[in-house]
Design a protein around this motif. Structure first.
Motif, PDB file in Angstrom:
ATOM      1  N   LEU A 160      50.144  62.488  87.769  1.00 54.58           N
ATOM      2  CA  LEU A 160      50.115  61.224  88.503  1.00 54.58           C
ATOM      3  C   LEU A 160      51.401  60.434  88.280  1.00 54.58           C
ATOM      4  O   LEU A 160      51.934  59.806  89.199  1.00 54.58           O
ATOM      5  CB  LEU A 160      48.908  60.395  88.068  1.00 54.58           C
ATOM      6  CG  LEU A 160      47.537  60.926  88.502  1.00 54.58           C
ATOM      7  CD1 LEU A 160      46.419  60.096  87.891  1.00 54.58           C
ATOM      8  CD2 LEU A 160      47.417  60.921  90.026  1.00 54.58           C
ATOM      9  N   VAL A 173      43.782  65.103  91.255  1.00 57.76           N
ATOM     10  CA  VAL A 173      43.919  65.290  89.816  1.00 57.76           C
ATOM     11  C   VAL A 173      42.564  65.338  89.114  1.00 57.76           C
ATOM     12  O   VAL A 173      42.371  66.068  88.149  1.00 57.76           O
ATOM     13  CB  VAL A 173      44.799  64.176  89.215  1.00 57.76           C
ATOM     14  CG1 VAL A 173      44.751  64.178  87.700  1.00 57.76           C
ATOM     15  CG2 VAL A 173      46.241  64.340  89.692  1.00 57.76           C
ATOM     16  N   GLU A 174      41.601  64.545  89.570  1.00 57.00           N
ATOM     17  CA  GLU A 174      40.238  64.542  89.026  1.00 57.00           C
ATOM     18  C   GLU A 174      40.215  64.314  87.512  1.00 57.00           C
ATOM     19  O   GLU A 174      39.744  65.140  86.733  1.00 57.00           O
ATOM     20  CB  GLU A 174      39.524  65.865  89.348  1.00 57.00           C
ATOM     21  CG  GLU A 174      39.279  66.067  90.832  1.00 57.00           C
ATOM     22  CD  GLU A 174      38.530  67.358  91.119  1.00 57.00           C
ATOM     23  OE1 GLU A 174      38.724  68.329  90.373  1.00 57.00           O
ATOM     24  OE2 GLU A 174      37.754  67.392  92.077  1.00 57.00           O
ATOM     25  N   LEU A 175      40.719  63.169  87.102  1.00 55.52           N
ATOM     26  CA  LEU A 175      40.779  62.867  85.672  1.00 55.52           C
ATOM     27  C   LEU A 175      39.402  62.835  85.017  1.00 55.52           C
ATOM     28  O   LEU A 175      39.238  63.274  83.869  1.00 55.52           O
ATOM     29  CB  LEU A 175      41.485  61.525  85.452  1.00 55.52           C
ATOM     30  CG  LEU A 175      43.014  61.568  85.362  1.00 55.52           C
ATOM     31  CD1 LEU A 175      43.563  60.167  85.175  1.00 55.52           C
ATOM     32  CD2 LEU A 175      43.480  62.480  84.229  1.00 55.52           C
ATOM     33  N   ASN A 176      38.411  62.310  85.728  1.00 53.89           N
ATOM     34  CA  ASN A 176      37.070  62.245  85.138  1.00 53.89           C
ATOM     35  C   ASN A 176      36.528  63.624  84.807  1.00 53.89           C
ATOM     36  O   ASN A 176      35.908  63.833  83.760  1.00 53.89           O
ATOM     37  CB  ASN A 176      36.118  61.500  86.076  1.00 53.89           C
ATOM     38  CG  ASN A 176      36.389  60.012  86.115  1.00 53.89           C
ATOM     39  OD1 ASN A 176      36.961  59.458  85.165  1.00 53.89           O
ATOM     40  ND2 ASN A 176      35.993  59.358  87.187  1.00 53.89           N
ATOM     41  N   THR A 180      44.578  60.730  93.297  1.00 58.04           N
ATOM     42  CA  THR A 180      43.553  60.535  92.269  1.00 58.04           C
ATOM     43  C   THR A 180      42.476  61.605  92.363  1.00 58.04           C
ATOM     44  O   THR A 180      42.043  62.178  91.359  1.00 58.04           O
ATOM     45  CB  THR A 180      42.918  59.143  92.399  1.00 58.04           C
ATOM     46  OG1 THR A 180      43.947  58.146  92.267  1.00 58.04           O
ATOM     47  CG2 THR A 180      41.868  58.917  91.340  1.00 58.04           C
ATOM     48  N   ASP A 218      47.842  66.576  81.240  1.00 58.78           N
ATOM     49  CA  ASP A 218      48.366  67.235  82.444  1.00 58.78           C
ATOM     50  C   ASP A 218      48.111  66.367  83.683  1.00 58.78           C
ATOM     51  O   ASP A 218      49.012  66.124  84.494  1.00 58.78           O
ATOM     52  CB  ASP A 218      47.701  68.598  82.580  1.00 58.78           C
ATOM     53  CG  ASP A 218      48.068  69.329  83.859  1.00 58.78           C
ATOM     54  OD1 ASP A 218      49.073  68.976  84.485  1.00 58.78           O
ATOM     55  OD2 ASP A 218      47.318  70.255  84.229  1.00 58.78           O
ATOM     56  N   GLY A 219      46.878  65.878  83.822  1.00 54.56           N
ATOM     57  CA  GLY A 219      46.539  65.052  84.977  1.00 54.56           C
ATOM     58  C   GLY A 219      47.294  63.744  85.003  1.00 54.56           C
ATOM     59  O   GLY A 219      47.818  63.333  86.052  1.00 54.56           O
ATOM     60  N   LYS A 220      47.379  63.078  83.840  1.00 46.78           N
ATOM     61  CA  LYS A 220      48.087  61.795  83.790  1.00 46.78           C
ATOM     62  C   LYS A 220      49.578  61.971  84.076  1.00 46.78           C
ATOM     63  O   LYS A 220      50.186  61.154  84.778  1.00 46.78           O
ATOM     64  CB  LYS A 220      47.882  61.143  82.422  1.00 46.78           C
ATOM     65  CG  LYS A 220      46.476  60.613  82.195  1.00 46.78           C
ATOM     66  CD  LYS A 220      46.352  59.946  80.824  1.00 46.78           C
ATOM     67  CE  LYS A 220      44.968  59.319  80.641  1.00 46.78           C
ATOM     68  NZ  LYS A 220      44.836  58.683  79.312  1.00 46.78           N
ATOM     69  N   VAL A 263      43.710  66.389  80.300  1.00 42.71           N
ATOM     70  CA  VAL A 263      43.874  64.969  80.623  1.00 42.71           C
ATOM     71  C   VAL A 263      45.354  64.591  80.651  1.00 42.71           C
ATOM     72  O   VAL A 263      45.811  63.878  81.556  1.00 42.71           O
ATOM     73  CB  VAL A 263      43.101  64.094  79.617  1.00 42.71           C
ATOM     74  CG1 VAL A 263      43.443  62.620  79.812  1.00 42.71           C
ATOM     75  CG2 VAL A 263      41.598  64.306  79.777  1.00 42.71           C
ATOM     76  N   ARG A 277      38.359  66.218  84.156  1.00 36.92           N
ATOM     77  CA  ARG A 277      39.163  66.722  83.045  1.00 36.92           C
ATOM     78  C   ARG A 277      38.661  66.154  81.718  1.00 36.92           C
ATOM     79  O   ARG A 277      38.625  66.858  80.710  1.00 36.92           O
ATOM     80  CB  ARG A 277      40.635  66.348  83.250  1.00 36.92           C
ATOM     81  CG  ARG A 277      41.305  67.089  84.412  1.00 36.92           C
ATOM     82  CD  ARG A 277      42.648  66.473  84.746  1.00 36.92           C
ATOM     83  NE  ARG A 277      43.265  67.115  85.899  1.00 36.92           N
ATOM     84  CZ  ARG A 277      44.193  68.077  85.834  1.00 36.92           C
ATOM     85  NH1 ARG A 277      44.620  68.488  84.647  1.00 36.92           N
ATOM     86  NH2 ARG A 277      44.697  68.616  86.923  1.00 36.92           N
ATOM     87  N   ARG A 278      38.288  64.876  81.727  1.00 36.98           N
ATOM     88  CA  ARG A 278      37.778  64.264  80.498  1.00 36.98           C
ATOM     89  C   ARG A 278      36.443  64.874  80.082  1.00 36.98           C
ATOM     90  O   ARG A 278      36.101  64.908  78.904  1.00 36.98           O
ATOM     91  CB  ARG A 278      37.610  62.746  80.700  1.00 36.98           C
ATOM     92  CG  ARG A 278      38.919  61.989  80.874  1.00 36.98           C
ATOM     93  CD  ARG A 278      38.680  60.488  80.888  1.00 36.98           C
ATOM     94  NE  ARG A 278      39.929  59.758  81.064  1.00 36.98           N
ATOM     95  CZ  ARG A 278      40.315  59.183  82.198  1.00 36.98           C
ATOM     96  NH1 ARG A 278      39.524  59.259  83.272  1.00 36.98           N
ATOM     97  NH2 ARG A 278      41.465  58.535  82.266  1.00 36.98           N
TER      98      ARG A 278
END
Length: 331
Positions: free
Chosen positions: A282, A115-118, A112, A277-279, A275, A120-121
Motif C-alpha cells: 500500500l 491487499v486484504e490486510l484483515n 485496500t 507485505d500488505g502494508k 501484514v 492477512r492479520r
C-alpha cells in the motif's frame, strides 16, 4: 496439459474459471412433486458477427484483457443472468431452488481490497494450519440441500444442470491445454442463450484469462513498476523482512513450513510477514502501479491477440446486453 474444468467444486456450486471468480447455484429438489410448468421455449440464439477489426481495441476489450474497469460489474451481471436462465431451465426438470446473489469479482482498482490486510492479520498467506479455535466457513444452502439428497437425486440434479458426464465439449484453443465444459444441460443452455455457443463462452473466459496472465507477467519489466518495487523492498527491509519481491515470499515460507511444521511461532511469523507485505504494498502503491502498467501493456499484444480479444469483447458485450434485457424482464 489437460485441464478438465469441474463446474461443481463444492457439491452443486459452480465456477467459471480456475483463479477466476465463483458463481454458486442453490438447489432445493421438489421430491414427489410434479415439475413446474415449463416457461415459453426460448428461441435459439446464434453468435452475432463482430465488425472487422480496425487495429484499435475498445475500452471493454482492454477491461476484458485486464479484468478491470467495467469487467467486475459486467461479470456479475453475466453470472446473475446465467443463473436466472439456469434456474428457469431446472424448474422444467422438477428442481426449484432459491437464488443466491452473484458476487462481483474484486475490482483491482481498489487497493485496500486487493491487499486484504484483515485476512492477512487473521491467517497470513494461509500456509500454516488453521487454529483449532477458528470456525470453519458456514456451508452454503446449496451444499446443505445437496448433502441431504439421496444419491440418485444428486445424480439426476447433476445431469440436469451439467448434462451427461460423458458428453463434455473439449476445447483446445484457449491457451490452457484442453478445457472440458458441458455441452448439454441447463448450464450450457443458459450460456448458449446469452452468447450463442458454449465454445465461445469458454473462449471468452479462458482466452481472456490467458491474456490477463500474460500481461501480468510482463509488468515486472516496466520501469514504473521497478520504482514501486524498490519502495516496497526498502519498506520490507526496514521491518526485518528482506525479500526481493512479493512473489518470492510464499515459496520461502512454504519451504520453512515444510521443515518446522505448523507451530505457533511459524504461524505468527507468517502473519507478521504477510501484514508487512500488505502494508508495504500500500505504501508503494504496488496494486495501482501494476494495474496501470498492465493496461498500458495491452497495446503491446500481438496483432493476432488483439484481433481475438476484440472479437471476444464484442461477443461478451452482446451477452451483457442480453443479460440486462433478461434481468429487466424478471423485475
Amino acid at each position: 496439459m489437460v485441464r478438465v474444468v469441474d463446474l461443481r467444486p463444492t457439491v452443486a456450486a459452480r465456477t467459471r474459471r480456475a483463479a477466476i471468480a465463483t458463481a454458486a447455484l442453490s438447489a432445493t429438489v421438489l421430491l414427489g412433486c410434479a415439475p413446474t410448468p415449463a416457461p415459453a421455449t426460448r428461441p435459439n440464439v446464434l453468435p452475432a458477427t463482430p465488425p472487422p477489426f480496425t487495429g484499435r481495441l475498445s475500452a471493454s476489450a482492454v477491461d476484458l484483457a485486464t479484468h478491470s474497469g467495467t469487467w467486475p460489474a459486467t461479470e456479475k451481471l453475466l453470472r446473475t443472468a446465467s443463473d436466472a436462465l439456469a434456474r428457469d431451465c431446472m424448474r422444467t426438470k422438477g428442481f426449484d431452488y432459491p437464488a443466491e446473489p452473484a458476487i462481483a469479482p474484486r475490482a483491482p482498482e481498489n487497493e485496500t481490497a486487493a491487499v486484504e490486510l484483515n485476512d492477512r492479520r487473521r491467517s497470513g498467506y494461509g500456509i500454516a494450519s488453521v487454529d483449532p479455535g477458528e470456525k470453519a466457513s458456514p456451508k452454503k444452502p446449496v451444499d446443505r440441500y445437496y448433502e441431504k439428497l439421496p444419491e440418485k437425486d444428486r445424480e439426476r440434479f447433476d445431469q440436469a444442470l451439467f448434462g451427461p458426464p460423458k458428453e463434455k465439449l473439449h476445447i483446445s484453443d484457449t491457451g490452457w491445454g484442453v478445457v472440458s465444459v458441458p455441452r448439454k444441460g441447463c448450464l450450457a443452455e443458459s450460456e448458449q442463450h446469452l452468447v450463442g455457443d458454449v465454445r465461445l463462452w469458454a473462449r471468452i473466459t479462458y482466452v481472456a484469462e490467458r491474456i490477463d496472465n500474460q500481461l501480468g507477467a510482463a509488468i515486472v519489466r516496466a520501469q514504473e513498476y521497478k520504482a514501486a518495487l524498490s519502495i516496497w523492498r526498502s519498506c520490507m527491509a526496514a521491518q526485518g523482512h528482506p525479500y526481493a519481491t512479493p512473489e518470492s515470499i510464499q515459496p520461502k515460507l512454504r519451504k520453512k513450513h515444510h521443515k518446522v511444521g505448523p507451530t505457533k511461532a511459524f504461524r505468527q511469523h507468517e502473519i507478521d510477514v504477510a501484514v508487512a507485505d500488505g502494508k508495504c504494498a500500500l505504501k508503494a502503491h504496488l496494486p495501482a502501479v501494476s494495474l496501470r502498467v498492465q493496461r498500458q501493456l495491452v497495446t503491446t499484444l500481438s496483432k493476432s491477440d488483439k484481433k481475438t480479444l476484440a472479437a471476444l469483447a464484442f461477443h461478451r458485450d452482446t451477452a451483457v446486453m442480453r443479460s440486462r434485457e433478461i434481468l429487466d424482464k424478471n423485475r
